[in-house]
Design a protein around this motif. Structure first.
Motif, PDB file in Angstrom:
ATOM      1  N   GLY A  62       9.833  -3.755 -25.572  1.00 31.71           N
ATOM      2  CA  GLY A  62      11.046  -3.761 -24.766  1.00 31.71           C
ATOM      3  C   GLY A  62      11.158  -2.526 -23.890  1.00 31.71           C
ATOM      4  N   PHE A  63      10.770  -1.369 -24.431  1.00 31.09           N
ATOM      5  CA  PHE A  63      10.840  -0.124 -23.669  1.00 31.09           C
ATOM      6  C   PHE A  63       9.910  -0.174 -22.460  1.00 31.09           C
ATOM      7  CE2 PHE A  63       9.012   4.156 -22.927  1.00 31.09           C
ATOM      8  CZ  PHE A  63      10.157   4.789 -22.463  1.00 31.09           C
ATOM      9  N   PHE A  64       8.687  -0.657 -22.663  1.00 34.82           N
ATOM     10  CA  PHE A  64       7.738  -0.708 -21.546  1.00 34.82           C
ATOM     11  C   PHE A  64       8.088  -1.810 -20.550  1.00 34.82           C
ATOM     12  CE2 PHE A  64       5.139   1.875 -24.440  1.00 34.82           C
ATOM     13  CZ  PHE A  64       4.719   2.857 -23.554  1.00 34.82           C
ATOM     14  N   LEU A  65       8.737  -2.887 -21.003  1.00 33.66           N
ATOM     15  CA  LEU A  65       9.226  -3.895 -20.071  1.00 33.66           C
ATOM     16  C   LEU A  65      10.320  -3.310 -19.171  1.00 33.66           C
ATOM     17  CD1 LEU A  65       9.398  -7.212 -22.153  1.00 33.66           C
ATOM     18  CD2 LEU A  65       7.951  -6.740 -20.165  1.00 33.66           C
ATOM     19  N   PHE A  66      11.142  -2.430 -19.760  1.00 29.20           N
ATOM     20  CA  PHE A  66      12.156  -1.716 -18.973  1.00 29.20           C
ATOM     21  C   PHE A  66      11.476  -0.886 -17.876  1.00 29.20           C
ATOM     22  CE2 PHE A  66      14.187   2.470 -18.434  1.00 29.20           C
ATOM     23  CZ  PHE A  66      15.355   2.086 -17.787  1.00 29.20           C
ATOM     24  N   LEU A  67      10.388  -0.197 -18.232  1.00 26.06           N
ATOM     25  CA  LEU A  67       9.656   0.609 -17.259  1.00 26.06           C
ATOM     26  C   LEU A  67       9.007  -0.268 -16.189  1.00 26.06           C
ATOM     27  CD1 LEU A  67       7.971   3.290 -19.559  1.00 26.06           C
ATOM     28  CD2 LEU A  67      10.058   3.518 -18.188  1.00 26.06           C
ATOM     29  N   VAL A  68       8.571  -1.470 -16.595  1.00 27.30           N
ATOM     30  CA  VAL A  68       7.994  -2.407 -15.622  1.00 27.30           C
ATOM     31  C   VAL A  68       9.013  -2.748 -14.539  1.00 27.30           C
ATOM     32  CG1 VAL A  68       7.198  -4.785 -15.302  1.00 27.30           C
ATOM     33  CG2 VAL A  68       6.290  -3.424 -17.181  1.00 27.30           C
TER      34      VAL A  68
ATOM     35  N   ILE B 126       8.174  -2.140 -10.569  1.00 25.33           N
ATOM     36  CA  ILE B 126       7.884  -3.268  -9.680  1.00 25.33           C
ATOM     37  C   ILE B 126       9.144  -3.791  -8.987  1.00 25.33           C
ATOM     38  CG2 ILE B 126       7.012  -5.638  -9.580  1.00 25.33           C
ATOM     39  CD1 ILE B 126       5.033  -4.913 -11.750  1.00 25.33           C
ATOM     40  N   ILE B 127      10.238  -3.958  -9.729  1.00 28.82           N
ATOM     41  CA  ILE B 127      11.471  -4.454  -9.107  1.00 28.82           C
ATOM     42  C   ILE B 127      12.043  -3.408  -8.139  1.00 28.82           C
ATOM     43  CG2 ILE B 127      13.800  -5.314  -9.514  1.00 28.82           C
ATOM     44  CD1 ILE B 127      11.609  -7.206 -10.420  1.00 28.82           C
ATOM     45  N   VAL B 128      11.967  -2.145  -8.513  1.00 28.52           N
ATOM     46  CA  VAL B 128      12.409  -1.071  -7.605  1.00 28.52           C
ATOM     47  C   VAL B 128      11.558  -1.072  -6.338  1.00 28.52           C
ATOM     48  CG1 VAL B 128      12.467   1.443  -7.305  1.00 28.52           C
ATOM     49  CG2 VAL B 128      13.459   0.414  -9.345  1.00 28.52           C
ATOM     50  N   MET B 129      10.245  -1.297  -6.499  1.00 32.68           N
ATOM     51  CA  MET B 129       9.353  -1.384  -5.339  1.00 32.68           C
ATOM     52  C   MET B 129       9.798  -2.503  -4.397  1.00 32.68           C
ATOM     53  SD  MET B 129       5.507  -2.851  -5.110  1.00 32.68           S
ATOM     54  CE  MET B 129       6.241  -4.468  -5.273  1.00 32.68           C
ATOM     55  N   SER B 130      10.163  -3.654  -4.973  1.00 35.65           N
ATOM     56  CA  SER B 130      10.581  -4.789  -4.148  1.00 35.65           C
ATOM     57  C   SER B 130      11.849  -4.460  -3.357  1.00 35.65           C
ATOM     58  CB  SER B 130      10.808  -6.027  -5.018  1.00 35.65           C
ATOM     59  OG  SER B 130      11.983  -5.925  -5.798  1.00 35.65           O
ATOM     60  N   ARG B 131      12.767  -3.713  -3.965  1.00 36.41           N
ATOM     61  CA  ARG B 131      13.984  -3.324  -3.259  1.00 36.41           C
ATOM     62  C   ARG B 131      13.676  -2.349  -2.124  1.00 36.41           C
ATOM     63  NH1 ARG B 131      17.990  -6.930  -3.825  1.00 36.41           N
ATOM     64  NH2 ARG B 131      18.399  -7.428  -6.017  1.00 36.41           N
TER      65      ARG B 131
ATOM     66  N   ILE C  54       0.965   0.315  -9.238  1.00 36.18           N
ATOM     67  CA  ILE C  54      -0.042   0.676 -10.244  1.00 36.18           C
ATOM     68  C   ILE C  54       0.616   1.034 -11.573  1.00 36.18           C
ATOM     69  CG2 ILE C  54      -1.802   2.396 -10.853  1.00 36.18           C
ATOM     70  CD1 ILE C  54      -2.464   2.515  -7.812  1.00 36.18           C
ATOM     71  N   LEU C  55       1.699   1.812 -11.500  1.00 36.58           N
ATOM     72  CA  LEU C  55       2.430   2.151 -12.726  1.00 36.58           C
ATOM     73  C   LEU C  55       2.981   0.905 -13.400  1.00 36.58           C
ATOM     74  CD1 LEU C  55       4.436   5.386 -11.805  1.00 36.58           C
ATOM     75  CD2 LEU C  55       2.684   5.164 -13.575  1.00 36.58           C
ATOM     76  N   GLY C  56       3.522  -0.011 -12.589  1.00 32.38           N
ATOM     77  CA  GLY C  56       4.045  -1.256 -13.130  1.00 32.38           C
ATOM     78  C   GLY C  56       2.965  -2.058 -13.826  1.00 32.38           C
ATOM     79  N   PHE C  57       1.764  -2.080 -13.249  1.00 30.30           N
ATOM     80  CA  PHE C  57       0.638  -2.790 -13.858  1.00 30.30           C
ATOM     81  C   PHE C  57       0.264  -2.162 -15.213  1.00 30.30           C
ATOM     82  CE2 PHE C  57      -3.974  -3.126 -14.524  1.00 30.30           C
ATOM     83  CZ  PHE C  57      -4.130  -4.499 -14.539  1.00 30.30           C
ATOM     84  N   ILE C  58       0.218  -0.830 -15.238  1.00 31.01           N
ATOM     85  CA  ILE C  58      -0.122  -0.127 -16.496  1.00 31.01           C
ATOM     86  C   ILE C  58       0.929  -0.417 -17.563  1.00 31.01           C
ATOM     87  CG2 ILE C  58      -0.346   2.160 -17.560  1.00 31.01           C
ATOM     88  CD1 ILE C  58      -1.496   3.117 -14.826  1.00 31.01           C
TER      89      ILE C  58
ATOM     90  N   TYR D  54       0.834  -1.204   0.000  1.00 27.61           N
ATOM     91  CA  TYR D  54       0.000   0.000   0.000  1.00 27.61           C
ATOM     92  C   TYR D  54       0.869   1.254   0.000  1.00 27.61           C
ATOM     93  CZ  TYR D  54      -3.518   3.415   1.405  1.00 27.61           C
ATOM     94  OH  TYR D  54      -4.336   4.513   1.454  1.00 27.61           O
ATOM     95  N   LYS D  55       1.983   1.202   0.751  1.00 27.19           N
ATOM     96  CA  LYS D  55       2.896   2.351   0.823  1.00 27.19           C
ATOM     97  C   LYS D  55       3.457   2.691  -0.561  1.00 27.19           C
ATOM     98  CE  LYS D  55       7.226   3.835   3.034  1.00 27.19           C
ATOM     99  NZ  LYS D  55       8.309   3.451   3.983  1.00 27.19           N
ATOM    100  N   TYR D  56       3.783   1.664  -1.341  1.00 24.63           N
ATOM    101  CA  TYR D  56       4.378   1.870  -2.667  1.00 24.63           C
ATOM    102  C   TYR D  56       3.381   1.535  -3.769  1.00 24.63           C
ATOM    103  CZ  TYR D  56       8.682   2.056   0.046  1.00 24.63           C
ATOM    104  OH  TYR D  56       9.651   2.401   0.957  1.00 24.63           O
TER     105      TYR D  56
END
Length: 594
Positions: A88-94, A98-103, A19-23, A12-14
């Protein structure tokens, strides 16, 4: 998966990153689905153009048809490249969301665990080993991060891609879609039955890793003893045994996980065979085109990784659940040592024990039994007794590292439980029986107890503890870096550094728990002379098995098996001719013989 609910507050905090990762995942999958349509259009376009070319072959129109075919193929190829680039560009954004959120969650979770460790009472550390504590904040958190990062990312990808691909397949041909997806329920049932096996084996692996970490930590901490007793070979054999146990459990889990990939590939291969067979029949009937079959094969292959990842995601999630369960066990631990009124005031130093008894919670051993004594502000008291008589327990109770089982302790007339714990401890100087120094400079070790201690104060504390002359012998003086647990210093030097750390804070209450046990008689006399000056104006509790340390005190109590058997001054106890006098004469003879 209920254990992972603890992480919902971080999700919830992130939520903005999630949400951005989902989009971004939806957009990348949209550009991933489109190439299949382009391939279908390209095959049909080439097939139809070739038929037209054959019709006009040998005429002037054939060249025009061929040129248009070339241009069309180049345009379709450019569209495919553009789609791949955008995906590929949007996978980079994913990954950047999401991975940044996990860190970020990993960082927060480690801080939460460490803060919990700091807040838990001493009894918690008596029943849990260091290796297990370290493993839960490192390896277990890493397993949880895999769930928060790749686990969520590929899980969402599966939920997004599956409906998109199936929708496109249904638009083309319902019957062909049913045949292509026919093997998937078998896969779902297989995963369902394997889940419990993965979960149980994951828990066993984490337990083995904790045991292994604990053994390694103890082996390195006790390396001096290992070498002194020539037990390196035995230590290596035991490590091999623990490693073998971990390897065996890991291989058992690997065996289960390895079943997924062949099973999935076989089922995907079956889907492709069914697609080509059923699709070929429909092409012959004229219901679909060659391009539709190619499109379906691409769709089935697009589902290969998400479905393959399903087994991997399941394994990640089960491991994370097992790890989070272990983490939650410690996060749910409560610190029963709390302040009742949070009183923050300057201490005078009046201390009284009122019929205090104490049983250690982990062992049930009674350390103190009906202890009563008092010491006024500025006075000193010595607590003498043999090993196991309960002397150090008194120091632990004064610092509220434990709470009494019965009876009460008062400070300045107030129950000790009423004081803010941090405020009270900050006004007490403590020299523990087991000295611990950090891998830092000598100066920082002495100044450890406060943020506002000057170099002059550190030097004076070192002089009072008879350590300063030893420090000047080091090339870097006070800036000398100590090894782990202060291994650079001798036992006596470490003890004197601990004394300096206690007195540099100018505490209102000074507790010396067998503080001179590792120093020789001459050094002891030097430190005692300094302490007699330092003790003036502050309450001092001298805990010792040496009678020589007790001479400085205004009053003395003698403990035996947790009870006070004698009390009085040095002179009155010697005149009494009891246990104290026996100890005095025994130690005096030992010093003369030495």
């Amino acid at each position: 998966m209920k254990e992972l609910r603890h992480l919902n507050k971080y999700l919830y905090k992130y939520k903005h990153l999630l949400i951005l990762g989902f989009i971004f995942l939806v957009i990348s999958n949209y550009f991933g689905v489109w190439p299949a349509k382009v391939v279908r259009y390209a095959i049909d376009y080439v097939t139809d153009s070739y038929r037209v070319y054959r019709l006009y072959e040998g005429t002037s129109l054939s060249e025009s048809v061929f040129e248009r075919l070339e241009v069309g193929v180049l345009i379709l190829g450019a569209i495919m490249i553009l789609m791949a680039f955008l995906r590929g560009f949007f996978l980079f954004l994913v990954r950047q969301t999401i991975i940044v959120m996990s860190r970020k969650v990993e960082y927060d979770l480690k801080n939460e665990i460490f803060e919990q460790y700091q807040n838990l009472p001493l009894s918690f550390y008596r029943k849990n080993n260091t290796g297990d504590l370290m493993n839960r904040i490192s390896e277990d958190v890493s397993q949880v991060r895999m769930y928060l990062g790749p686990g969520i990312m590929y899980g969402i990808n599966l939920l997004v891609l599956f409906p998109m691909v199936i929708y496109e397949m249904l638009k083309v041909n319902v019957e062909l879609t049913i045949y292509a997806l026919l093997p998937l329920p078998i896969l779902s049932l297989s995963i369902y039955f394997v889940n419990n096996v993965i979960n149980k084996r994951s828990e066993k692996i984490q337990e083995s890793l904790s045991d292994l970490s604990t053994y390694v930590q103890e082996a390195f901490s006790g390396i001096r003893v290992l070498k002194a007793f020539v037990r390196e070979k035995d230590s290596a054999e035991k490590f091999t045994t623990e490693s073998e146990k971990y390897k065996y459990r890991s291989l058992r889990l690997t065996f289960v996980n390895s079943l997924f990939f062949p099973l999935i590939m076989a089922l995907i291969g079956l889907s492709i065979l069914l697609t080509i067979y059923v699709g070929g029949s429909q092409v012959i009937k004229g219901e679909i085109t060659y391009g539709n079959i190619a499109e379906f094969v691409i769709y089935v292959n697009m589902l290969t990784w998400p479905v393959t990842a399903l087994g991997w995601i399941t394994s990640i999630n089960q491991r994370a659940a097992a790890s989070q369960k272990r983490i939650n066990q410690f996060l749910k631990e409560k610190n029963h040592i709390e302040s009742t009124q949070n009183l923050e005031r300057d201490l005078k130093g009046d201390v009284a024990f009122n019929n205090v008894s104490f049983d250690y919670p982990d062992s049930g051993i009674r350390a103190l039994d009906g202890i009563s004594f008092s010491v006024k502000a500025g006075e000193s008291i010595a607590i003498i007794g043999t090993t196991g008589s309960g002397k150090s327990t008194i120091a632990n109770l004064m610092l509220r590292l434990y709470d009494t089982t019965s009876g009460s302790i008062t400070v300045d007339g107030e129950d000790i439980k009423a004081f803010d714990i941090s405020s009270m401890r900050s006004q007490m100087g403590y020299v523990p029986q087991e000295v611990f120094l950090f891998s830092d400079t000598i100066q920082n070790n002495i100044a450890f107890g406060s943020d506002n201690i000057s170099l002059a104060d550190v030097e004076q504390a070192a002089k009072d503890a008879d350590l300063y002359d030893n420090i000047t012998d080091f090339p870097k003086g006070l800036q000398t870096i100590l090894g782990e647990r202060g291994i650079t210093l001798s036992g006596g030097q470490k003890q004197r550094a601990s004394i300096a750390r206690a007195i540099v804070r100018n505490p209102k209450v000074l507790i010396l728990d067998d503080a001179l046990s590792a120093v020789d008689t001459n050094t002891e006399n030097t430190i005692l002379n300094s302490l007699s000056r330092i003790m003036k104006g502050r309450t001092t509790v001298i805990i010792s098995h040496r009678v020589s340390s007790a001479k400085l005190a205004d009053k003395i109590i003698v403990l035996d098996e947790g009870k006070i058997i004698e009390h009085g001054t040095n002179e009155s106890l010697l005149a009494k001719g009891g246990v104290y006098k026996e100890l005095y004469e025994k130690q005096l003879k030992q010093e003369e013989n030495a």
